[in-house]
Design an enzyme around this catalytic site. Structure first.
Site, PDB file in Angstrom:
ATOM      1  CG  ASP A 347      -0.150   0.051   2.522  1.00 58.78           C
ATOM      2  OD1 ASP A 347       0.892  -0.634   2.619  1.00 58.78           O
ATOM      3  OD2 ASP A 347      -0.568   0.778   3.432  1.00 58.78           O
ATOM      4  CD  GLU A 348      -0.953   4.738   2.967  1.00 56.25           C
ATOM      5  OE1 GLU A 348      -1.921   5.463   3.242  1.00 56.25           O
ATOM      6  OE2 GLU A 348      -0.168   4.284   3.820  1.00 56.25           O
TER       7      GLU A 348
END
Length: 542
Positions: A347-348
């Site tokens: 993620d991210e």
């Protein structure tokens, strides 16, 4: 930030088949007593259980626990499997009752009887049947896990004071009747972030015990992030020694030795909970980058990070040493982890180009598979090429765009399985209201009703039913640093989320649930859980 059945002894095997079908369709549980009334002032009615069972039918005399009560298991190999659950139950009940409660394989039709029966196929891998009458309370299951879950129901049918660590006056009665129960989803999880703030082995064990009461069967440990690396890796020792030396706000941090991690795994297993470790990659990696300069594209190690920003760090995708690192870490962690899954984050990764992200996830997933584990990643994995059999953990919320949701659904239609963790429903670090002293609010305010009042089965339009593995409630710890903080943010939301994962959809009713949850307030208090007293719930007067 991320960003009704009765006893099979009465109706035989046909009833078992019927109830199994009802469970699959989401049958409404039968009322235990008229309008859920108590069967006696000191007896908990069968319909106050959380998660709500498939079927609860009251009838007959209650069972009374006394100083003469024996916990009985069968002889032979199956009895030995049940014996561990019997000792666990005895350990729960002895401090408050003061009773010896021996665990015995001697035959008898009285007492607490824990039976493993391969013939009860309709109970599946985790279901159970509980029958209570004047002489005995019998819990039957096909597996030790099912027996363990049945014991959690047995606990909840005793007065809340049974959870206390000091002797209480009793009496200890279990209402007469039959409960038959199977879970809706195979995966019912909770995540604890030990990277932003570090939690000791004993603190993690405490949380495991709290989760087990509500039939959670998976513990996801977030072991690495920008702020700290929490697991010893022999081939890269500075990861833990240096990368684990701090935390949010600059505290001392910490990490688990391999022996300590194995003890957490063992303890979770003793509560029939599978542990899923996460090493977040290629972003959320500052602790690793600070520990080893060669993992950075420019060969310069950044300083340790104690803030709460996200998206600024990335492993150097073009460097081959990156994949030596990934292989070593995954190999050592896979050896320590008996469970099926290994989470690689994903993620991210805002500092990683899309092309590099896809290339990295291809190689990282291959490493996980090489060491015999199933890949789990945050749902951004679906923007790359999910490996065969991979699991995507969806953490989107109301503000998540239609294209991103559609991407996850397409991946599921092509074979990727999904665990739901919508941030504005089940992120336990979200504030309850604007005055909540802990937590964040980037996904909104998440009161108890909001965390409970939704259906995982219809949450993502177009998601194939067979692709939905289950749900998980993550607890990120930017603002959470003590066990008291965990209690306050996780409870009373965890019981409702657990019910979403276990109970048939037709059993989900907020007005009914809030009354059952209120009745659990004294139980949580007896357990020492300092929960948030939501104004949405009519808690008993203290």
């Amino acid at each position: 930030m991320r960003q009704p059945r009765t006893s099979s002894r009465l109706l035989g095997s046909l009833a078992l088949v019927v109830v199994t079908g009802l469970a699959a369709m989401g049958a409404t549980r039968a009322p235990a007593t008229a309008q859920g009334a108590r069967t006696g002032q000191d007896t908990v009615s069968l319909d106050q259980v959380i998660p709500a069972p498939v079927s609860a039918v009251a009838g007959g005399s209650p069972f009374t626990l006394t100083a003469r009560t024996v916990i009985r298991v069968d002889g032979g190999a199956r009895g030995r499997e049940a014996r561990g659950v019997g000792h666990y139950l005895a350990g729960i009940l002895r401090p408050s009752t003061g009773y010896l409660l021996p665990v015995s394989s001697l035959p008898g039709k009285d007492g607490i009887r824990l039976r493993l029966s391969a013939a009860d196929k309709g109970l599946g891998e985790e279901g159970y049947r509980l029958e209570s009458g004047r002489r005995a309370v019998t819990v039957t299951a096909r597996t030790p896990a099912g027996l363990f879950h049945g014991v959690q129901t047995l606990r909840q049918l005793l007065p809340p004071a049974v959870e206390k660590n000091s002797r209480q006056p009793g009496p200890w009665r279990i209402a007469g009747g039959v409960i038959e129960d199977v879970p809706r989803f195979a995966y019912r999880g909770a995540m604890l972030d030990v990277s932003r703030h570090f939690f000791t082995v004993d603190q993690v064990k405490r949380y495991i015990d709290q989760l087990a009461l509500y039939k959670i069967n998976t513990l996801h440990l977030h072991l690495s992030d920008d702020q700290g690396w929490r697991i010893a890796v022999d081939s890269w020792p500075r990861l833990a020694a240096y990368g684990g030396s701090t935390q949010v706000g600059g505290g001392p941090g910490g990490h688990y030795s391999k022996a300590q991690y194995k003890e957490i795994v063992r303890y979770a297993g003793s509560r029939h909970m599978e542990l899923v470790p996460e090493i977040d990659m290629p972003g959320h990696t500052n602790a690793a980058l600070a520990s080893y300069a060669e993992l950075n594209c420019d060969g310069v190690a950044p300083p340790l990070y104690t803030g709460t920003g996200v998206g600024f760090s990335s492993l150097c995708v073009p460097k081959e040493v990156t994949y030596d690192f990934v292989d070593d870490v995954i190999r050592e962690l896979a050896v320590l982890t008996p469970g099926r899954y290994l989470h690689i984050g994903g993620d991210e990764a805002h500092s990683t180009s899309h092309e590099d992200y896809v290339a990295f996830m291809d190689r990282a997933q291959a490493v996980v598979q090489k060491y015999g584990k199933t890949v789990v990643g945050w749902h951004q994995l679906t923007g790359a090429r999910p490996a065969e059999g991979a699991v995507a953990q969806y953490w989107g919320y109301d503000a998540t765009g239609a294209a991103e949701r559609a991407q996850v659904v397409r991946a599921a239609q092509n074979g990727t399985r999904v665990v739901l963790s919508p941030a504005d429903r089940v992120y336990l670090d979200m504030k309850y209201d604007r005055d909540t002293p802990l937590g964040l609010d980037w996904a909104g305010l998440v009161e108890v009703r909001r965390s409970y009042d939704w259906d995982p089965g219809s949450y993502l339009a177009g998601l194939p039913a067979d692709a939905l593995l289950g749900i998980e409630a993550p607890l990120w710890t930017e603002t959470v640093s003590t066990s008291a903080h965990i209690d306050y943010m996780a409870f009373p939301r965890v019981p409702g989320i657990a019910e979403l994962g276990w109970s048939p959809a037709s059993a989900h009713d907020w007005e009914d649930y809030r009354l059952r949850l209120a009745a659990h307030g004294p139980r949580m208090t007896a357990l020492g859980i300092g929960f948030y007293r939501s104004p949405q719930v009519p808690w008993p007067a203290r």
